[in-house]
Design a protein around this motif. Structure first.
Motif, PDB file in Angstrom:
ATOM      1  N   UNK A  83       0.825  -1.205   0.000  1.00 36.79           N
ATOM      2  CA  UNK A  83       0.000   0.000   0.000  1.00 36.79           C
ATOM      3  C   UNK A  83       0.865   1.264   0.000  1.00 36.79           C
ATOM      4  N   UNK A  84       2.115   1.148   0.453  1.00 36.63           N
ATOM      5  CA  UNK A  84       3.012   2.297   0.509  1.00 36.63           C
ATOM      6  C   UNK A  84       3.875   2.454  -0.745  1.00 36.63           C
ATOM      7  N   UNK A  85       3.825   1.505  -1.630  1.00 35.02           N
ATOM      8  CA  UNK A  85       4.629   1.564  -2.856  1.00 35.02           C
ATOM      9  C   UNK A  85       3.977   2.562  -3.817  1.00 35.02           C
ATOM     10  N   UNK A  86       4.740   3.605  -4.189  1.00 32.74           N
ATOM     11  CA  UNK A  86       4.164   4.694  -4.967  1.00 32.74           C
ATOM     12  C   UNK A  86       4.683   4.814  -6.395  1.00 32.74           C
ATOM     13  N   UNK A  87       5.973   4.894  -6.536  1.00 33.62           N
ATOM     14  CA  UNK A  87       6.592   5.143  -7.838  1.00 33.62           C
ATOM     15  C   UNK A  87       6.555   3.893  -8.722  1.00 33.62           C
ATOM     16  N   UNK A  88       6.474   4.100 -10.030  1.00 33.88           N
ATOM     17  CA  UNK A  88       6.458   2.966 -10.967  1.00 33.88           C
ATOM     18  C   UNK A  88       7.714   2.100 -10.833  1.00 33.88           C
ATOM     19  N   UNK A  89       8.868   2.753 -10.719  1.00 32.93           N
ATOM     20  CA  UNK A  89      10.128   2.011 -10.594  1.00 32.93           C
ATOM     21  C   UNK A  89      10.169   1.232  -9.280  1.00 32.93           C
ATOM     22  N   UNK A  90       9.560   1.794  -8.267  1.00 29.15           N
ATOM     23  CA  UNK A  90       9.485   1.128  -6.969  1.00 29.15           C
ATOM     24  C   UNK A  90       8.577  -0.103  -7.057  1.00 29.15           C
ATOM     25  N   UNK A  91       7.456   0.053  -7.751  1.00 26.31           N
ATOM     26  CA  UNK A  91       6.524  -1.064  -7.951  1.00 26.31           C
ATOM     27  C   UNK A  91       7.200  -2.184  -8.740  1.00 26.31           C
ATOM     28  N   UNK A  92       7.916  -1.795  -9.787  1.00 27.23           N
ATOM     29  CA  UNK A  92       8.583  -2.783 -10.635  1.00 27.23           C
ATOM     30  C   UNK A  92       9.632  -3.569  -9.840  1.00 27.23           C
ATOM     31  N   UNK A  93      10.404  -2.869  -9.016  1.00 31.82           N
ATOM     32  CA  UNK A  93      11.419  -3.557  -8.231  1.00 31.82           C
ATOM     33  C   UNK A  93      10.782  -4.438  -7.168  1.00 31.82           C
ATOM     34  N   UNK A  94       9.753  -3.931  -6.517  1.00 32.85           N
ATOM     35  CA  UNK A  94       9.064  -4.722  -5.482  1.00 32.85           C
ATOM     36  C   UNK A  94       8.504  -6.009  -6.078  1.00 32.85           C
ATOM     37  N   UNK A  95       7.897  -5.890  -7.244  1.00 37.04           N
ATOM     38  CA  UNK A  95       7.346  -7.075  -7.916  1.00 37.04           C
ATOM     39  C   UNK A  95       8.458  -8.035  -8.321  1.00 37.04           C
ATOM     40  N   UNK A  96       9.539  -7.489  -8.855  1.00 36.22           N
ATOM     41  CA  UNK A  96      10.663  -8.321  -9.291  1.00 36.22           C
ATOM     42  C   UNK A  96      11.300  -9.069  -8.123  1.00 36.22           C
ATOM     43  N   UNK A  97      11.461  -8.392  -7.000  1.00 36.97           N
ATOM     44  CA  UNK A  97      12.054  -9.026  -5.816  1.00 36.97           C
ATOM     45  C   UNK A  97      11.136 -10.124  -5.295  1.00 36.97           C
ATOM     46  N   UNK A  98       9.835  -9.857  -5.286  1.00 35.79           N
ATOM     47  CA  UNK A  98       8.882 -10.871  -4.812  1.00 35.79           C
ATOM     48  C   UNK A  98       8.903 -12.105  -5.708  1.00 35.79           C
TER      49      UNK A  98
END
Length: 169
Positions: A83-98
């Motif tokens: 819910x705290x993930x805001x930026x597109x690059x942040x979302x992409x990295x979070x998804x990639x790490x998961x």
């Protein structure tokens, strides 16, 4: 501990005699693996990883993450709050790490470190985009801790094998 220190020192000498780069040896020694076969697998994996195009960038990123985390004085969560993930690059990295965390479980379980590092090399683009577009040390404390948790989870994937931040050009 003295016996373990002796063995680890012998590993270092053994691999130097085989012309393995000292930074590769140091990266593996950082985890202090004690099983000879496991150590061998890690050395080969890190040596191979170092030849990949993404290695230099990811080693620098891991060093940067380590420096950022060292300056943080507090407790990090174990998982990021989506819910705290805001930026597109942040979302992409979070998804990639998961995705990577789940995908690498079999490789880690079997000690297939070369496969794991080869897959982790695919994180180069999302890592670069994250550092180019996201302010890690945000003013909002919850946002900052969430981003630091993301970076910590990323770094921990690499640390399961070796400390690649120690690799040189």
């Amino acid at each position: 501990q003295q016996v373990l220190d002796f063995i680890l020192a012998r590993y270092k000498a053994h691999y130097q005699e085989q012309n393995i780069a000292i930074d590769v040896i140091q990266a593996v020694l950082e985890n202090a693996p004690t099983a000879p076969l496991d150590f061998e697998k890690r050395i080969k994996a890190v040596s191979h990883f170092k030849t990949l195009a993404a290695a230099e960038t990811l080693a620098a990123a891991n060093k940067r993450v380590g420096n950022i985390l060292a300056k943080f004085d507090g407790e990090l969560a174990t998982e990021i709050d989506l819910a705290l993930v805001q930026e597109d690059a942040e979302k992409a990295l979070a998804e990639s790490v998961e995705v990577m965390t789940e995908a690498l479980e079999p490789a880690f379980a079997t000690g297939n470190y070369q496969e794991a590092l080869s897959k982790l090399a695919d994180l180069r683009e999302p890592v670069d985009a994250f550092f180019d577009n996201v302010m890690v040390m945000a003013d909002d404390e919850a946002l900052k801790k969430n981003r630091l948790t993301l970076l910590n989870n990323l770094r921990n994937l690499f640390l399961k094998i070796a400390d690649i931040s120690l690799l040189q050009k």
